[in-house]
Design an enzyme around this catalytic site. Structure first.
Site, PDB file in Angstrom:
ATOM      1  N   HIS A   1       0.828  -1.204   0.000  1.00  9.51           N
ATOM      2  CA  HIS A   1       0.000   0.000   0.000  1.00  9.51           C
ATOM      3  C   HIS A   1       0.862   1.253   0.000  1.00  9.51           C
ATOM      4  O   HIS A   1       0.657   2.181  -0.788  1.00  9.51           O
ATOM      5  CB  HIS A   1      -0.924  -0.018   1.227  1.00  9.51           C
ATOM      6  CG  HIS A   1      -1.687   1.257   1.418  1.00  9.51           C
ATOM      7  ND1 HIS A   1      -1.280   2.236   2.302  1.00  9.51           N
ATOM      8  CD2 HIS A   1      -2.810   1.720   0.837  1.00  9.51           C
ATOM      9  CE1 HIS A   1      -2.129   3.240   2.254  1.00  9.51           C
ATOM     10  NE2 HIS A   1      -3.067   2.949   1.374  1.00  9.51           N
TER      11      HIS A   1
ATOM     12  N   CYS B   1      -1.026  35.981 -16.011  1.00  9.78           N
ATOM     13  CA  CYS B   1       0.221  35.895 -15.252  1.00  9.78           C
ATOM     14  C   CYS B   1       0.008  35.542 -13.783  1.00  9.78           C
ATOM     15  O   CYS B   1       0.935  35.643 -12.982  1.00  9.78           O
ATOM     16  CB  CYS B   1       1.021  37.192 -15.362  1.00  9.78           C
ATOM     17  SG  CYS B   1       0.184  38.640 -14.680  1.00  9.78           S
TER      18      CYS B   1
END
Length: 955
Positions: free
Chosen positions: A537, A915
């Site tokens: 896991h 931006c």
């Protein structure tokens, strides 16, 4: 002849893998007849059809003879949503790989494997729509579904010639979850369902007592934990106690009598923990197990995993019910997990693990540390050969690297699961490039195969000098997920999350991780486990996140109660610094130095494909020459945002000059302070222009409110420091601070309002820009300056600042004897500016959307205060995402769309970009491409991510 098990009945079947190729080829001629006269498809621990060779033909590749599956007719996707149960068996399926949303990834791929003739145990899949109905029905099976399940069970029983609950010919089942998107370990599985005292006796009589009672005790444990909610530790205590009493270390050393006694103890756990007996009716067991798998979809760990990985829009999990095959029938049986290529490096070589005499969950759960796949080649060569053949078939069929689970029962191979394999960033890029070179896929497919998160992983640091820490290596585990991690040791997921929230770097140390640990695993810089293999896991989840992980480190002993772990006589306690090398498995004492990674040849090749495909340009937000160089090295096509204010913090001399400017009362005082700043700004601009030779550089004039440049602390401390910096008296400082104070500075005296109020401020910055531009041009650097005016809300504001800019430019060009081309534009970050974009576009040569401020002002959320309520909004579903990270397309996005359309209508030559940090977020980039922006600009380290995201929009 190998002895195989048909749910309680030992059978004999020939090993077709030994048949000559000529015989197999002749048998293909009987395909049509056999398809109309099917024999029972004995599966999952049951024998294949005696003539299973008909499902394969030989494919010669060079000197190697490989099998290729013959595609039997596959049922088309079901068009009605009323069908909720879909059966599958070798050569026959009611589903296929394209039905993942309905059957889940596991169910769809089981159906596909069965259709192409691989040995898949017959079974049935309950759809994800049924799970959705279950949740809507108060977590009860919807009307009619149980009857449909029983009808599907009849198909399996007929295929198996066995019955659920019949001691003489028992059918045992596995019940597994399977969502459309893989969620390793997040939902539940039950194996060996159908056992009770009568069935286990029948099983023991036919297949051996040890095998029977080992299967029974495993079922009691798993069913109790998953279905009844009994802690696994209560069963584990009984097991460990018995091993201690017997003086043994391995489960496999327990005798049949031991296991029978253990099963009785496990049944008592039900009464002690739940006050009720273990349910012995197999059909009741099945009903409860189906409910449990459906319930696991809504478990806290599954919800957290979906939240962390931003998995949304799924209906639920499917339930896959299959007849069992057994890897725990002795030393000729086993179980394993493999990837058809190395998921960490991408190397074209089988990568996996195998456990002899074990069941599948033993590998995945990390209960026993498995051995390399080479072990299987040695002890079960025929099964291994067939496994290799199947891997070739599946890669060619799916055209991708596959993750496969399999079981060998008494030398017989059974394919239990296949799915697209999770991989690291490094692995993803190499696999994509290799598969293009091999002719399996084209470049457009390759671009889709690599996720933006994969590139993010590749941008993570590695150790600066691995040879320097060799004397500090105290243990070595398995290199489960590559990269480097440095942090302080913690022993629980909760502590990892807490430390992360405090800004600390944590290394999560566990004996083994469980799905409940996912929050802490995500928060930790790295993960170290004492148990578990490369497919445990911890390993699978860490690789999916690009998180450094070392697993199966047998040298360490973890004591959660004392919050320490030991390596021999050495004790490492909570808070101690530890470094992990996930590429080598090394555990290193202390805080080792990290260095940024370098781009590999494969990555450069892959990114060149992305650049050829994309339309959208990718720029970078960079404020220093070093940032600009990093941006260029990462493939930026220019600077989309250079924030001039960040330069002011580079040295004490600079910040003192800024404070003198802020404290100035007269224009003369202000100009004197600005004259001190001009050479600093000019020098920085020269460095940025040099780094971006030939590429545009967009420089934003001063934007933030002036208070951000003042010292932090209480008023007296601020006054004392300003007195020392400026030479002004305390009274003068107090008076000036009072005049500059603002109730809401983020909506106050900032942006173009500063330049309009103090024109000399704009003049200084623009003079520094043009002096630097001319100077660099004279040195042979191609300079493309673009000046951006921030926080414009009216065309008059922009017109004022453009007048100042052009006036200074003319003066500098006259003084220096050279004229350069340049552009002047504005940021669109106030909603009003978006609404009147057509008017502003008549003044501007370009727009750049400042999505951070535009989001702030559109929502009315202060970026500085949103943390107080945003977690609540996200947890309650009021918002699906943090709007400062993922663009709000319905609100902010529509302003961007409207402003772009209006701006270009008024000025067809208008260049438009963005931006804000949204420029590096993939779903936002897709939106920006869709509304026709010319470029996005993001941080230098996110440039490759934006380049890939822009390419994925168009392929």
């Amino acid at each position: 002849m190998s002895s195989l098990f048909v749910e309680g009945m030992p059978l004999k079947s020939a090993n077709e893998s030994c048949l000559p190729a000529s015989v197999k080829q002749r048998r293909t001629g009987d395909l049509r007849r056999l398809n109309h006269h099917r024999q029972p498809a004995f599966v999952r621990g049951i024998c294949r059809r005696k003539l299973s060779g008909v499902s394969r033909i030989e494919l010669r590749t060079g000197g190697l003879t490989l099998p290729r599956a013959v595609l039997n007719p596959v049922s088309p996707p079901v068009t009605t949503t009323k069908k909720r149960v879909f059966t599958f068996g070798k050569g026959n399926s009611e589903g296929n790989k394209d039905m993942k949303s309905l059957l889940g990834g596991k169910g769809a791929n089981l159906a596909e494997m069965a259709s192409i003739g691989l040995s898949v145990p017959p079974g049935l899949t309950i759809s994800t729509e049924a799970c959705e109905e279950y949740q809507q029905n108060g977590k009860k099976l919807p009307p009619g579904l149980w009857d449909e399940i029983l009808e599907g069970l009849q198909y399996v029983q007929k295929e198996m010639s066995a019955s659920l609950g019949d001691p003489s010919k028992a059918l045992l089942l596995s019940v597994r979850s399977g969502a459309a998107i893989s969620m390793p370990g997040m939902m539940d599985t039950v194996l060996n369902l159908g056992l009770n005292d009568e069935v286990v006796d029948g099983l023991a009589a036919k297949s051996g007592a040890r095998f029977a009672y080992d299967s029974y005790r495993r079922f009691l444990d798993m069913f109790g934990n998953v279905v009844m909610g009994i802690p696994h530790s209560l069963f584990d205590e009984k097991l460990e106690q018995m091993k201690a009493e017997k003086g043994i270390h391995l489960d496999t050393d327990l005798t049949a009598a031991d296991l029978k006694d253990l099963a009785e103890q496990y049944k008592n756990v039900y009464v002690e923990a739940k006050g009720e007996k273990f349910p012995t009716d197999p059909k009741k067991q099945l009903e409860l197990a189906v409910n449990a798998v459906f319930d696991s979809w809504d478990s806290p760990r599954a919800n957290k995993y979906r939240s962390i990985n931003q998995i949304t829009g799924l209906k639920g999990t499917a339930v896959n019910i299959q007849c069992m095959v057994f890897g725990n029938m002795g030393n000729t049986s086993g179980t394993g997990v493999l990837f058809t290529r190395n998921p960490s490096t991408g190397e074209k070589k089988l990568y996996g693990e195998f456990l002899v005499n074990a069941q599948g969950e033993d590998v995945v759960a990390g209960i026993r540390t498995p051995e390399d796949l080479v072990t299987m080649e040695t002890c079960m060569p025929e099964a291994y050969r067939e496994l290799v053949e199947n891997c070739v078939i599946l890669e060619r069929h799916y055209k991708d690297m596959m993750d496969i689970e399999f079981t060998v029962q008494e030398n017989r191979l059974w394919m239990l699961q296949c799915r697209t394999g999770k991989r690291t960033g490094k692995g993803a890029v190499r696999i994509a490039v290799d598969m293009v070179n091999e002719g399996l896929i084209d470049t457009r497919t390759a671009i889709k195969r690599v996720e933006t998160q994969h590139l993010d992983q590749l941008l993570h640091p590695q150790f600066e000098n691995p040879s320097a820490y060799k004397s500090h290596v105290v243990a070595t585990g398995l290199p489960a997920s590559p990269g480097a991690a440095v942090g302080q040791v913690v022993f629980s997921a909760e502590d990892a999350e807490t430390w992360h929230a405090q800004g600390k770097s944590a290394i999560l140390v566990r004996t083994e991780t469980s799905p409940e640990d996912v929050g802490g695993m995500h928060a930790a810089a790295g993960i170290l486990t004492a148990r578990g293999g490369m497919t445990s896991h911890a390993a699978v989840v860490a690789r999916g996140w690009g998180k450094c992980c070392v697993s199966g480190c047998a040298d360490i002993r973890v004591n959660d109660d004392m919050k320490v772990f030991t390596i021999g006589d050495r004790v490492i306690k909570e808070g101690d610094w530890l470094s992990l090398n996930g590429s080598t498995g090394e555990v290193i004492l202390g805080k080792q130095l990290l260095a940024p990674p370098a781009m590999s040849n494969d990555l450069e090749t892959f990114m060149s494909w992305a650049d050829q495909a994309r339309r959208l340009k990718v720029m970078a937000n960079a404020d220093t020459p070093n940032d600009a160089l990093t941006a260029r090295n990462n493939g930026a096509q220019g600077i989309g945002l250079c924030r001039t204010e960040h330069m002011f913090f580079a040295s004490d001399e600079r910040i003192k000059a800024v404070r003198k400017m802020i404290m100035a009362v007269t224009p003369e005082q202000r100009k004197a302070a600005l004259d001190l700043l001009l050479p600093y700004q000019r020098s920085d601009f020269e460095g940025i222009f040099r780094a971006m030779d030939g590429l545009p550089v967009t420089i934003r004039l001063l934007d933030p409110p002036l208070h951000e440049f003042l010292p932090e602390g209480d008023l007296e401390h601020i006054v004392n420091e300003l007195t020392a910096d400026t030479g002004m008296s305390k009274d003068e400082i107090y008076s000036r601070i009072e005049k500059l104070s603002e109730v809401n500075p983020m909506l106050g005296f900032r942006g173009c309002r500063l330049g309009i109020s103090y024109p000399e401020l704009t003049e200084m910055q623009v003079r520094a820009i043009f002096q630097a531009a001319v100077s660099m041009n004279n040195q042979g650097v191609t300079v493309i300056p673009e000046i951006m005016v921030p926080l414009v809300g009216t065309p008059q504001e922009l017109r004022h600042q453009i007048g100042v800019i052009r006036g200074v430019a003319a003066n500098v060009f006259a003084e220096m004897g050279l004229t350069l081309e340049y552009k002047v534009g504005t940021m669109i970050e106030i909603p009003r500016a978006a609404l009147i974009a057509d008017e502003i576009a008549k003044e501007a040569e370009f727009f750049s959307f400042g999505t951070n401020d535009l989001t702030q002002m559109t929502f009315g959320y202060s970026r500085d205060d949103v943390g107080k309520f945003l977690p609540i909004y996200l947890s309650q579903g009021i918002l699906q995402h943090d709007p400062f990270e993922v663009l709000d397309q319905k609100g902010v996005g529509q302003l961007i769309k409207m402003a772009t359309e209006k701006g270009r209508a008024a000025n067809p030559n208008l260049k438009v970009g963005i931006c804000g940090e949204h420029g590096g977020e993939p779903s936002s980039v897709a939106f920006f491409d869709g509304v026709g922006l010319d470029y996005v600009s993001c941080s230098p380290f996110r440039v490759p991510i934006a380049r890939l995201a822009a390419a994925q929009v168009v392929v």
